[in-house]
Design a protein around this motif. Structure first.
Motif, PDB file in Angstrom:
ATOM      1  N   THR A 715     -23.760 -10.145 -21.441  1.00  0.00           N
ATOM      2  CA  THR A 715     -22.877 -10.944 -20.603  1.00  0.00           C
ATOM      3  C   THR A 715     -22.866 -12.385 -21.098  1.00  0.00           C
ATOM      4  OG1 THR A 715     -24.594 -11.628 -19.041  1.00  0.00           O
ATOM      5  CG2 THR A 715     -23.530  -9.492 -18.634  1.00  0.00           C
ATOM      6  N   ARG A 761     -27.075 -19.552 -11.913  1.00  0.00           N
ATOM      7  CA  ARG A 761     -26.980 -18.161 -12.345  1.00  0.00           C
ATOM      8  C   ARG A 761     -28.367 -17.526 -12.475  1.00  0.00           C
ATOM      9  NH1 ARG A 761     -23.051 -19.538 -17.319  1.00  0.00           N
ATOM     10  NH2 ARG A 761     -24.494 -21.318 -17.273  1.00  0.00           N
ATOM     11  N   ALA A 764     -29.523 -16.852  -8.961  1.00  0.00           N
ATOM     12  CA  ALA A 764     -28.887 -15.629  -8.445  1.00  0.00           C
ATOM     13  C   ALA A 764     -29.602 -14.386  -8.981  1.00  0.00           C
ATOM     14  CB  ALA A 764     -27.409 -15.605  -8.830  1.00  0.00           C
ATOM     15  N   ARG A 765     -30.048 -14.443 -10.241  1.00  0.00           N
ATOM     16  CA  ARG A 765     -30.771 -13.297 -10.820  1.00  0.00           C
ATOM     17  C   ARG A 765     -32.113 -13.096 -10.131  1.00  0.00           C
ATOM     18  NH1 ARG A 765     -29.941 -12.539 -17.368  1.00  0.00           N
ATOM     19  NH2 ARG A 765     -27.665 -12.378 -17.318  1.00  0.00           N
ATOM     20  N   LYS A 767     -32.954 -14.004  -7.086  1.00  0.00           N
ATOM     21  CA  LYS A 767     -32.704 -13.518  -5.726  1.00  0.00           C
ATOM     22  C   LYS A 767     -32.365 -12.034  -5.732  1.00  0.00           C
ATOM     23  CE  LYS A 767     -29.990 -14.485  -1.574  1.00  0.00           C
ATOM     24  NZ  LYS A 767     -28.902 -15.292  -0.977  1.00  0.00           N
ATOM     25  N   ALA A 768     -31.526 -11.605  -6.674  1.00  0.00           N
ATOM     26  CA  ALA A 768     -31.150 -10.190  -6.751  1.00  0.00           C
ATOM     27  C   ALA A 768     -32.355  -9.314  -7.075  1.00  0.00           C
ATOM     28  CB  ALA A 768     -30.066 -10.000  -7.809  1.00  0.00           C
ATOM     29  N   THR A 772     -33.306  -6.416  -4.532  1.00  0.00           N
ATOM     30  CA  THR A 772     -32.948  -5.049  -4.934  1.00  0.00           C
ATOM     31  C   THR A 772     -33.929  -4.411  -5.906  1.00  0.00           C
ATOM     32  OG1 THR A 772     -31.624  -5.685  -6.877  1.00  0.00           O
ATOM     33  CG2 THR A 772     -30.527  -5.724  -4.718  1.00  0.00           C
ATOM     34  N   LYS A 774     -33.662  -4.764  -9.000  1.00  0.00           N
ATOM     35  CA  LYS A 774     -32.883  -4.464 -10.197  1.00  0.00           C
ATOM     36  C   LYS A 774     -32.317  -5.758 -10.783  1.00  0.00           C
ATOM     37  CE  LYS A 774     -31.488   0.059  -8.394  1.00  0.00           C
ATOM     38  NZ  LYS A 774     -30.341   0.913  -7.984  1.00  0.00           N
ATOM     39  N   PRO A 775     -32.191  -5.832 -12.116  1.00  0.00           N
ATOM     40  CA  PRO A 775     -31.650  -7.045 -12.733  1.00  0.00           C
ATOM     41  C   PRO A 775     -30.160  -7.215 -12.435  1.00  0.00           C
ATOM     42  CG  PRO A 775     -32.009  -5.351 -14.395  1.00  0.00           C
ATOM     43  CD  PRO A 775     -32.596  -4.827 -13.118  1.00  0.00           C
ATOM     44  N   LEU A 776     -29.758  -8.445 -12.248  1.00  0.00           N
ATOM     45  CA  LEU A 776     -28.350  -8.783 -12.034  1.00  0.00           C
ATOM     46  C   LEU A 776     -27.748  -9.154 -13.383  1.00  0.00           C
ATOM     47  CD1 LEU A 776     -25.942  -9.531 -10.146  1.00  0.00           C
ATOM     48  CD2 LEU A 776     -26.929 -11.845 -10.035  1.00  0.00           C
ATOM     49  N   ARG A 777     -26.672  -8.474 -13.768  1.00  0.00           N
ATOM     50  CA  ARG A 777     -25.994  -8.768 -15.039  1.00  0.00           C
ATOM     51  C   ARG A 777     -24.837  -9.725 -14.777  1.00  0.00           C
ATOM     52  NH1 ARG A 777     -26.642  -5.443 -19.212  1.00  0.00           N
ATOM     53  NH2 ARG A 777     -25.870  -7.277 -20.315  1.00  0.00           N
ATOM     54  N   ASN A 778     -25.150 -11.014 -14.629  1.00  0.00           N
ATOM     55  CA  ASN A 778     -24.088 -12.007 -14.377  1.00  0.00           C
ATOM     56  C   ASN A 778     -23.763 -12.770 -15.648  1.00  0.00           C
ATOM     57  OD1 ASN A 778     -26.486 -13.402 -14.534  1.00  0.00           O
ATOM     58  ND2 ASN A 778     -26.164 -14.601 -12.673  1.00  0.00           N
TER      59      ASN A 778
END
Length: 778
Positions: A715, A761, A764-765, A767-768, A772, A774-778
């Motif tokens: 990303t 960003r 946000a990762r 926090k995710a 969850t 799981k890693p956030l792919r932002n």
């Protein structure tokens, strides 16, 4: 795989006959121990006479989870066939039979094996349904002396239980030789069982599963409701009952039921619960066998993007609904509250626990020498958190007996023998268990097993705070234990490291970093970091960064040996502390990685420099600074985590000289022995000096990242994070001719880490990941 300090018993080669799922898995685990294996099966294709065994190896090479721990293990398995290669079993010290569960076929095979085996070689069957006495009928006295049952659980790499049954003619020395090998080299906890149908785990486990399924149908529960009641509140794995059946395969149950009903006496309690259900029969007819089929009680509907559960009444799939746990103490492990809960909750809990615990108590003297074997079998074979007698202790043996009497059910004599006493107790710092004679005796661990859970019963920590503790483990060695949630690392851990270094330097010889949690450490406490961010407490974050770097370098340059002993996940900061140790003694199932990029960060506690130093010394790597930089970037930028200790060595997290312990119970003793071996003549390592490629090297790494970005493999923010990592690994703005110190690299790490942490960003990762997992792919 490196040999553990305590060595291995003498089994130099093994033959496994039968290349099905179990046979191939057993062969793989033997190969994981570094032992060559001859894998034999029938001839199906005259043009490829060993094709069955060869195909089995190819299949498990692709399996997930992987039966092999590393690339080299598969090369130790040699496929062959029974017709041509059976004489070669003379080369082997142990022959494991794992063919189909048919007595006539096994007996015919043993006749051939007897003619070929070496006189000293042990022969064992992996059977779980056929009595040993029947298996050896007609065999010679010499064969009988060398025969036993070794019942592995599937998958053999990951399931630690090995039930062992010796016959009246079995040579005790032979049994000891095989069980010692299975313990130390294969990583199994040995549970001696008597020669009875189903042995221990499957005898009790099958009644447990059948009782749970029957009660769900009878009481009109959904599969989600049943799993919420008979799962976590009882200490059963998160799968619950129906999820577990999906995992092992619904098609297995009818075969086990048929075997047990045929072999058990008419009055056995299992006979009353063994019944088939039209709904399950219809599922099997439709190919709904669980995870290995088109679905089971649960399935993943990829088209709809959702998890579904089957309606036990209509047989139709519907969206799965997360059932709430039982309310109050009943949902938090209070078994008395659980079975007393009103309505379906209490009725279902009792319908599962009552028959299961009373069955275990009634069978105990028949199937095992003591209750410890039964508790171990269920914990290791079915992943129960508590064994049957530990569960009885939580209820009270007298209270369980009273409820059984009240409903007119038979009361096992063992419950009355216990009365108001517990089956397990601690007396003067020693664990004790109640015997079948009504007397308590000390729990005796095998030689070479050292556990903190035992030490803490009779001792207090040398040092302790909210996140860590320091223990004296004898012979001048201390163990640093992480104690926070997921063994996360924070300022408290760093503070205790500083105190520990001073104490060890003054009074002890060496330090081992070890704990007995499910995972060594999940890394830095991200929740604490996120809280500090919300409070805009940047000085605290910078303090934690600097404190971690200082603590880890203090460990590295301490005037005594430091040995890391991981098991399970060792991620982020948990990996970095290992990289700073003088040596690592890892459990074979260690999953190690620098995963910071997955949450939008870079390693910040010295991991970059330590990995560069390891890869710079990696045999076979071309000279110059760029190959090591490129390798470390490749591993760290995509948050690679090893799938075993063997793979951790391939990735550079472990050195070639680091050791691997197959049996988790032996890890602390092995790490302690390794630490003591380093004491004489110990001197801290010399600080390294780095020559890194600078901006030119970073340009090459940036080009690779942009290529991945163009292919959709990264990303936009992945590229940003990778750019910061590249800046650190290439030495920032330094020229290749300019030497860099560890302090220089630590400064680059801090700069990159804090810059990324300021980015929304990255926040946000984090926090995710916390919300969850799981890693956030932002």
């Amino acid at each position: 795989m490196s040999e553990a300090p305590q060595g291995r018993p003498q089994v130099r080669k093994v033959c496994v006959i039968g290349a099905g799922v179990m046979g191939a898995g057993i062969a793989a685990q033997v190969a994981n121990a570094g032992i060559p294996v001859l894998l034999l099966d029938i001839v199906r294709d005259p043009a490829d006479r060993s094709g069955v065994a060869r195909a089995a190896v190819d299949t498990i090479l692709k399996a997930d989870p992987a039966p092999f721990m590393g690339k080299g293990a598969a090369r130790l398995v040699e496929p062959g066939n029974i017709e041509d290669d059976l004489p070669r079993i003379a080369e082997c010290d142990w022959i494991v039979e794992a063919i189909v569960e048919r007595l006539d076929l096994k007996q015919a095979l043993y006749a051939k094996v007897e003619a070929c085996r070496a006189p000293h070689a042990a022969v064992s069957s992996n059977t779980s349904t056929i009595p040993l006495a029947s298996l050896i009928e007609g065999r010679s006295d010499a064969f009988r002396r060398h025969f036993l049952i070794t019942h592995f659980f599937n998958p053999p790499r990951y399931m630690r239980l090995l039930e062992v049954v010796g016959g009246p003619d079995s040579d005790p020395a032979m049994v000891t030789r095989i069980t010692d090998f299975a313990d130390r080299a294969l990583g199994k906890r040995i549970v001696p069982a008597r020669d009875t149908p189903g042995f221990i785990a499957n005898r009790i486990g099958t009644l447990w599963l059948e009782s749970a399924v029957n009660a769900a149908f009878d009481l009109g529960l959904t599969v989600e409701e049943a799993d919420a009641i008979a799962g976590k509140p009882m200490g059963v794995p998160g799968t619950g009952i129906f999820g577990l059946l999906d995992l092992v395969g619904l098609d297995l149950m009818p075969h086990v039921r048929q075997s047990l009903t045929a072999s058990l006496p008419a009055g056995d309690a299992y006979q009353a619960v063994a019944r088939s259900h039209p709904r399950i029969e219809a599922m099997l007819a439709a190919g709904l066998t669980g995870r290995k089929g088109k679905g089971g009680f649960y399935r993943l509907n990829r088209e709809a993007g959702r998890k579904e559960a089957i309606d036990l009444v209509t047989g139709e799939y519907r969206p799965a609904v997360k059932a709430p746990p039982p309310e109050g103490p009943a949902g938090k492990g209070d078994l008395a509250a659980l079975i007393a809960a009103p309505g379906k909750v209490g009725a279902y809990a009792w319908a599962v626990l009552g028959p299961t615990l009373s069955y275990a108590a009634s069978l105990a003297p028949e199937i095992a020498a003591d209750i410890t074997a039964i508790d171990d079998a269920m914990k290791l074979g079915y992943n129960w958190r508590f064994g049957p007698f530990e569960l009885i202790d939580r209820l009270g043996a007298d209270k369980l007996a009273a409820r059984l009497r009240a409903e007119g059910s038979p009361v096992p004599p063992l419950l009355d023998l216990a009365g108001e006493r517990a089956f397990h107790r601690v007396d003067k710092g020693r664990r004790q268990v109640l015997g079948f004679d009504g007397q308590y005796s000390d729990l005796v661990r095998p030689d070479g097993v050292l556990l903190l859970e035992d030490l803490r019963l009779a001792a207090k920590p040398l040092l302790e705070n909210a996140s860590a503790a320091l223990w004296d483990v004898g012979d001048g060695v201390v163990a640093l234990e992480f104690t926070g949630k997921m063994n996360a690392l924070d300022g408290e851990v760093m503070a205790l490291i500083g105190q520990a270094i001073a104490l060890v330097q003054e009074r002890y010889k060496a330090l081992v970093i070890y704990n007995e949690g499910a995972n060594f450490s999940a890394g830095a406490n991200l929740g604490l970091a996120l809280f500090a961010l919300a409070m805009n407490a940047w000085p605290e974050i910078e303090k934690l960064m600097a404190g971690g770097q200082q603590a880890y370098k203090a460990l590295k340059y301490a005037p005594f040996p430091v040995v890391g002993a991981p098991a399970g996940m060792a991620l982020g900061g948990g990996c970095e502390i290992l990289l700073h140790a003088d040596a690592i003694q890892a459990h074979a199932e260690s999953y190690v990685g620098l995963v910071e990029c997955g949450v939008g960060l870079v390693p910040g506690w010295g991991g970059c420099g330590e990995m560069l130093e390891r890869w710079r010394k990696m045999p076979g790597l071309p000279g110059g600074p760029m190959p090591a930089v490129a390798k470390v970037f490749e591993v760290v930028s995509v948050a690679t985590v090893s799938k075993s200790a063997a793979e951790a060595r391939e990735l550079g997290f472990l050195r070639a000289s680091d050791g691997v312990t197959m049996n988790r119970d032996r890890l602390l003793a092995d790490a302690k022995a390794r630490a003591l071996a380093l004491v004489d003549g110990y001197a801290p390592p010399a600080p390294p000096e780095f020559h890194l490629p600078g901006p030119t090297g970073r340009a090459a790494l940036d080009l690779a990242v942009h290529g991945f970005r163009a292919q959709g493999l990264a990303t936009e923010y992945d590229a940003v994070v990778a750019g910061h990592l590249a800046h650190v690994l290439t030495g920032g703005e330094a020229d290749m001719a300019d030497p860099l110190t560890e302090a220089d690299l630590l400064a680059l790490e801090r700069e990159a880490f804090l810059a990324l942490l300021h980015d929304e960003r990255t926040q946000a990762r984090i926090k995710a990941m916390l919300e969850t997992g799981k890693p956030l792919r932002n």
